[in-house]
Write a protein that holds these residues in place. Structure first.
Motif, PDB file in Angstrom:
ATOM      1  N   HIS A  39       3.054 -69.365   2.862  1.00 47.37           N
ATOM      2  CA  HIS A  39       2.145 -68.408   2.683  1.00 47.37           C
ATOM      3  C   HIS A  39       1.997 -67.948   3.721  1.00 47.37           C
ATOM      4  CE1 HIS A  39      -0.804 -70.389   4.836  1.00 47.37           C
ATOM      5  NE2 HIS A  39      -0.606 -71.755   4.268  1.00 47.37           N
ATOM      6  N   ASP A  40       1.561 -66.783   3.698  1.00 47.50           N
ATOM      7  CA  ASP A  40       0.679 -65.536   4.613  1.00 47.50           C
ATOM      8  C   ASP A  40      -0.296 -65.406   4.902  1.00 47.50           C
ATOM      9  OD1 ASP A  40       1.067 -64.024   2.863  1.00 47.50           O
ATOM     10  OD2 ASP A  40       2.786 -62.744   3.904  1.00 47.50           O
ATOM     11  N   ALA A  41      -0.763 -64.689   5.961  1.00 40.57           N
ATOM     12  CA  ALA A  41      -2.374 -64.062   5.819  1.00 40.57           C
ATOM     13  C   ALA A  41      -3.019 -63.446   4.417  1.00 40.57           C
ATOM     14  CB  ALA A  41      -2.400 -63.169   6.824  1.00 40.57           C
ATOM     15  N   VAL A  42      -1.603 -62.952   3.386  1.00 44.24           N
ATOM     16  CA  VAL A  42      -2.477 -61.738   2.543  1.00 44.24           C
ATOM     17  C   VAL A  42      -1.736 -62.263   1.144  1.00 44.24           C
ATOM     18  CG1 VAL A  42      -2.577 -59.565   3.970  1.00 44.24           C
ATOM     19  CG2 VAL A  42      -0.083 -60.577   3.160  1.00 44.24           C
ATOM     20  N   ALA A  43      -1.635 -63.834   1.684  1.00 52.71           N
ATOM     21  CA  ALA A  43      -1.365 -65.081   0.459  1.00 52.71           C
ATOM     22  C   ALA A  43      -0.376 -64.756  -0.182  1.00 52.71           C
ATOM     23  CB  ALA A  43      -2.656 -65.485  -0.809  1.00 52.71           C
ATOM     24  N   ASN A  44       0.722 -63.962   0.055  1.00 48.15           N
ATOM     25  CA  ASN A  44       2.250 -63.905  -0.840  1.00 48.15           C
ATOM     26  C   ASN A  44       2.470 -65.595   0.116  1.00 48.15           C
ATOM     27  OD1 ASN A  44       2.627 -61.193  -0.561  1.00 48.15           O
ATOM     28  ND2 ASN A  44       2.606 -60.610   1.493  1.00 48.15           N
ATOM     29  N   LEU A  45       2.940 -65.825  -1.802  1.00 46.29           N
ATOM     30  CA  LEU A  45       3.501 -67.380  -2.088  1.00 46.29           C
ATOM     31  C   LEU A  45       4.693 -67.610  -1.722  1.00 46.29           C
ATOM     32  CD1 LEU A  45       0.284 -68.550  -4.642  1.00 46.29           C
ATOM     33  CD2 LEU A  45       0.395 -68.973  -1.298  1.00 46.29           C
ATOM     34  N   VAL A  46       5.682 -68.663  -1.348  1.00 42.38           N
ATOM     35  CA  VAL A  46       6.837 -69.589  -1.916  1.00 42.38           C
ATOM     36  C   VAL A  46       6.169 -70.783  -2.745  1.00 42.38           C
ATOM     37  CG1 VAL A  46       8.944 -70.114  -0.425  1.00 42.38           C
ATOM     38  CG2 VAL A  46       7.510 -68.060  -0.020  1.00 42.38           C
ATOM     39  N   LEU A  47       6.696 -70.518  -3.208  1.00 38.88           N
ATOM     40  CA  LEU A  47       6.803 -71.633  -4.738  1.00 38.88           C
ATOM     41  C   LEU A  47       8.141 -72.295  -4.777  1.00 38.88           C
ATOM     42  CD1 LEU A  47       3.977 -70.540  -6.727  1.00 38.88           C
ATOM     43  CD2 LEU A  47       3.699 -71.987  -5.078  1.00 38.88           C
ATOM     44  N   ASP A  48       8.031 -73.980  -5.111  1.00 40.08           N
ATOM     45  CA  ASP A  48      10.011 -74.742  -5.448  1.00 40.08           C
ATOM     46  C   ASP A  48       9.282 -75.428  -7.112  1.00 40.08           C
ATOM     47  OD1 ASP A  48      11.911 -74.866  -5.310  1.00 40.08           O
ATOM     48  OD2 ASP A  48      12.148 -76.854  -3.696  1.00 40.08           O
ATOM     49  N   ASP A  49      10.416 -74.929  -7.786  1.00 43.07           N
ATOM     50  CA  ASP A  49      10.119 -76.202  -8.300  1.00 43.07           C
ATOM     51  C   ASP A  49       9.140 -75.625  -9.052  1.00 43.07           C
ATOM     52  OD1 ASP A  49      12.167 -77.715  -7.561  1.00 43.07           O
ATOM     53  OD2 ASP A  49      10.490 -79.148  -6.832  1.00 43.07           O
ATOM     54  N   VAL A  50       9.262 -74.196  -9.844  1.00 44.98           N
ATOM     55  CA  VAL A  50       7.980 -73.792 -10.645  1.00 44.98           C
ATOM     56  C   VAL A  50       8.089 -73.372 -12.143  1.00 44.98           C
ATOM     57  CG1 VAL A  50       7.157 -71.013 -10.956  1.00 44.98           C
ATOM     58  CG2 VAL A  50       7.662 -72.028  -8.490  1.00 44.98           C
ATOM     59  N   GLN A  51       7.025 -73.849 -12.821  1.00 43.85           N
ATOM     60  CA  GLN A  51       7.280 -74.083 -14.089  1.00 43.85           C
ATOM     61  C   GLN A  51       6.937 -72.958 -14.465  1.00 43.85           C
ATOM     62  OE1 GLN A  51       5.902 -77.554 -15.761  1.00 43.85           O
ATOM     63  NE2 GLN A  51       8.194 -77.619 -15.944  1.00 43.85           N
ATOM     64  N   GLU A  52       6.698 -71.977 -15.762  1.00 42.83           N
ATOM     65  CA  GLU A  52       6.043 -70.919 -15.737  1.00 42.83           C
ATOM     66  C   GLU A  52       5.340 -70.885 -17.555  1.00 42.83           C
ATOM     67  OE1 GLU A  52       5.731 -66.257 -17.297  1.00 42.83           O
ATOM     68  OE2 GLU A  52       7.332 -67.135 -17.047  1.00 42.83           O
ATOM     69  N   PHE A  53       3.871 -71.156 -18.061  1.00 42.03           N
ATOM     70  CA  PHE A  53       3.357 -71.442 -18.976  1.00 42.03           C
ATOM     71  C   PHE A  53       3.002 -70.381 -20.012  1.00 42.03           C
ATOM     72  CE2 PHE A  53       1.579 -74.042 -15.498  1.00 42.03           C
ATOM     73  CZ  PHE A  53       1.608 -75.294 -16.457  1.00 42.03           C
ATOM     74  N   LEU A  54       4.546 -70.747 -20.785  1.00 45.84           N
ATOM     75  CA  LEU A  54       4.765 -69.504 -21.476  1.00 45.84           C
ATOM     76  C   LEU A  54       3.027 -68.711 -22.519  1.00 45.84           C
ATOM     77  CD1 LEU A  54       8.336 -69.640 -22.739  1.00 45.84           C
ATOM     78  CD2 LEU A  54       7.571 -68.688 -21.088  1.00 45.84           C
ATOM     79  N   ARG A  55       2.943 -67.875 -22.828  1.00 43.74           N
ATOM     80  CA  ARG A  55       1.798 -67.245 -24.069  1.00 43.74           C
ATOM     81  C   ARG A  55       1.893 -67.634 -25.497  1.00 43.74           C
ATOM     82  NH1 ARG A  55      -1.059 -63.037 -21.327  1.00 43.74           N
ATOM     83  NH2 ARG A  55      -1.493 -63.064 -19.521  1.00 43.74           N
ATOM     84  N   ASP A  56       0.923 -67.749 -26.167  1.00 47.82           N
ATOM     85  CA  ASP A  56       1.310 -67.771 -27.584  1.00 47.82           C
ATOM     86  C   ASP A  56       1.868 -66.423 -28.050  1.00 47.82           C
ATOM     87  OD1 ASP A  56       0.812 -68.497 -30.116  1.00 47.82           O
ATOM     88  OD2 ASP A  56      -1.004 -69.342 -30.328  1.00 47.82           O
ATOM     89  N   PRO A  57       2.782 -66.443 -28.772  1.00 50.04           N
ATOM     90  CA  PRO A  57       3.305 -65.557 -29.163  1.00 50.04           C
ATOM     91  C   PRO A  57       2.332 -64.631 -30.987  1.00 50.04           C
ATOM     92  CG  PRO A  57       4.449 -67.352 -30.019  1.00 50.04           C
ATOM     93  CD  PRO A  57       3.409 -67.624 -29.104  1.00 50.04           C
ATOM     94  N   GLU A  58       1.433 -65.003 -30.845  1.00 48.36           N
ATOM     95  CA  GLU A  58      -0.013 -64.519 -32.164  1.00 48.36           C
ATOM     96  C   GLU A  58      -0.994 -64.533 -31.436  1.00 48.36           C
ATOM     97  OE1 GLU A  58       0.883 -65.096 -35.183  1.00 48.36           O
ATOM     98  OE2 GLU A  58       2.729 -65.518 -35.008  1.00 48.36           O
ATOM     99  N   ASP A  59      -1.531 -64.901 -30.374  1.00 52.69           N
ATOM    100  CA  ASP A  59      -2.244 -64.423 -29.251  1.00 52.69           C
ATOM    101  C   ASP A  59      -2.264 -64.330 -27.928  1.00 52.69           C
ATOM    102  OD1 ASP A  59      -5.044 -64.503 -28.432  1.00 52.69           O
ATOM    103  OD2 ASP A  59      -6.020 -65.941 -28.612  1.00 52.69           O
ATOM    104  N   PRO A  60      -1.706 -63.624 -27.322  1.00 58.77           N
ATOM    105  CA  PRO A  60      -1.264 -62.664 -26.348  1.00 58.77           C
ATOM    106  C   PRO A  60      -2.441 -63.087 -24.727  1.00 58.77           C
ATOM    107  CG  PRO A  60      -2.437 -60.978 -27.132  1.00 58.77           C
ATOM    108  CD  PRO A  60      -2.016 -62.112 -28.082  1.00 58.77           C
ATOM    109  N   TYR A  61      -4.082 -63.317 -25.396  1.00 53.96           N
ATOM    110  CA  TYR A  61      -4.413 -64.475 -24.771  1.00 53.96           C
ATOM    111  C   TYR A  61      -5.018 -65.899 -24.313  1.00 53.96           C
ATOM    112  CZ  TYR A  61      -6.454 -59.668 -24.175  1.00 53.96           C
ATOM    113  OH  TYR A  61      -6.248 -58.056 -24.056  1.00 53.96           O
ATOM    114  N   LYS A  62      -3.655 -66.176 -24.824  1.00 55.32           N
ATOM    115  CA  LYS A  62      -3.633 -67.892 -25.400  1.00 55.32           C
ATOM    116  C   LYS A  62      -2.250 -68.328 -24.441  1.00 55.32           C
ATOM    117  CE  LYS A  62      -4.657 -71.475 -27.921  1.00 55.32           C
ATOM    118  NZ  LYS A  62      -4.832 -72.297 -29.332  1.00 55.32           N
ATOM    119  N   VAL A  63      -2.681 -69.324 -23.422  1.00 54.83           N
ATOM    120  CA  VAL A  63      -0.926 -69.371 -22.643  1.00 54.83           C
ATOM    121  C   VAL A  63      -0.876 -71.364 -23.773  1.00 54.83           C
ATOM    122  CG1 VAL A  63      -0.103 -71.357 -20.738  1.00 54.83           C
ATOM    123  CG2 VAL A  63      -1.784 -69.520 -20.558  1.00 54.83           C
ATOM    124  N   SER A  64       0.459 -70.818 -24.369  1.00 57.61           N
ATOM    125  CA  SER A  64       0.972 -72.412 -25.530  1.00 57.61           C
ATOM    126  C   SER A  64       0.643 -73.787 -24.251  1.00 57.61           C
ATOM    127  CB  SER A  64       1.860 -71.794 -26.049  1.00 57.61           C
ATOM    128  OG  SER A  64       3.128 -71.518 -25.128  1.00 57.61           O
TER     129      SER A  64
END
Length: 99
Positions: A39-64
């Motif tokens: 990371h750096d002072a302005v919160a730029n991040l380096v992440l490894d082994d990342v998993q993205e949580f996909l959104r529910d197609p019926e409700d875009p505000y809910k994470v599936s």
């Protein structure tokens, strides 16, 4: 011009979370979980082994429960809204959802 002491120091203390799993939420609503590698002072991040949580197609505000693997990610600090450690946190039900 005189340089102020500590001017390059970040308000966030992310050093203690290096090489530990963190969850990151972005301004567009995306959520990911991965190992914080840098990371750096302005919160730029380096992440490894990342998993993205996909959104529910019926409700875009809910994470599936579905995820997709992204691998190594460099996240721009201006889009980072929340950084929290995975260890020591648990998700609870929203007490205001039924109100």
């Amino acid at each position: 011009m005189a340089k102020k002491e500590g001017s390059n120091k970040s308000v966030l203390d992310l050093e203690r979370y290096l090489n530990q799993p963190v969850k990151v939420k972005f301004s567009g609503g995306r959520e990911v979980k991965g190992i914080l590698k840098g990371h750096d002072a302005v919160a730029n991040l380096v992440l490894d082994d990342v998993q993205e949580f996909l959104r529910d197609p019926e409700d875009p505000y809910k994470v599936s429960d579905e995820t997709r693997n992204l691998g190594l990610v460099v996240a721009r600090g201006t889009s980072v809204m929340l950084i929290c450690p995975v260890d020591g946190t648990e998700e609870i039900a929203n007490p205001f959802a039924g109100a």
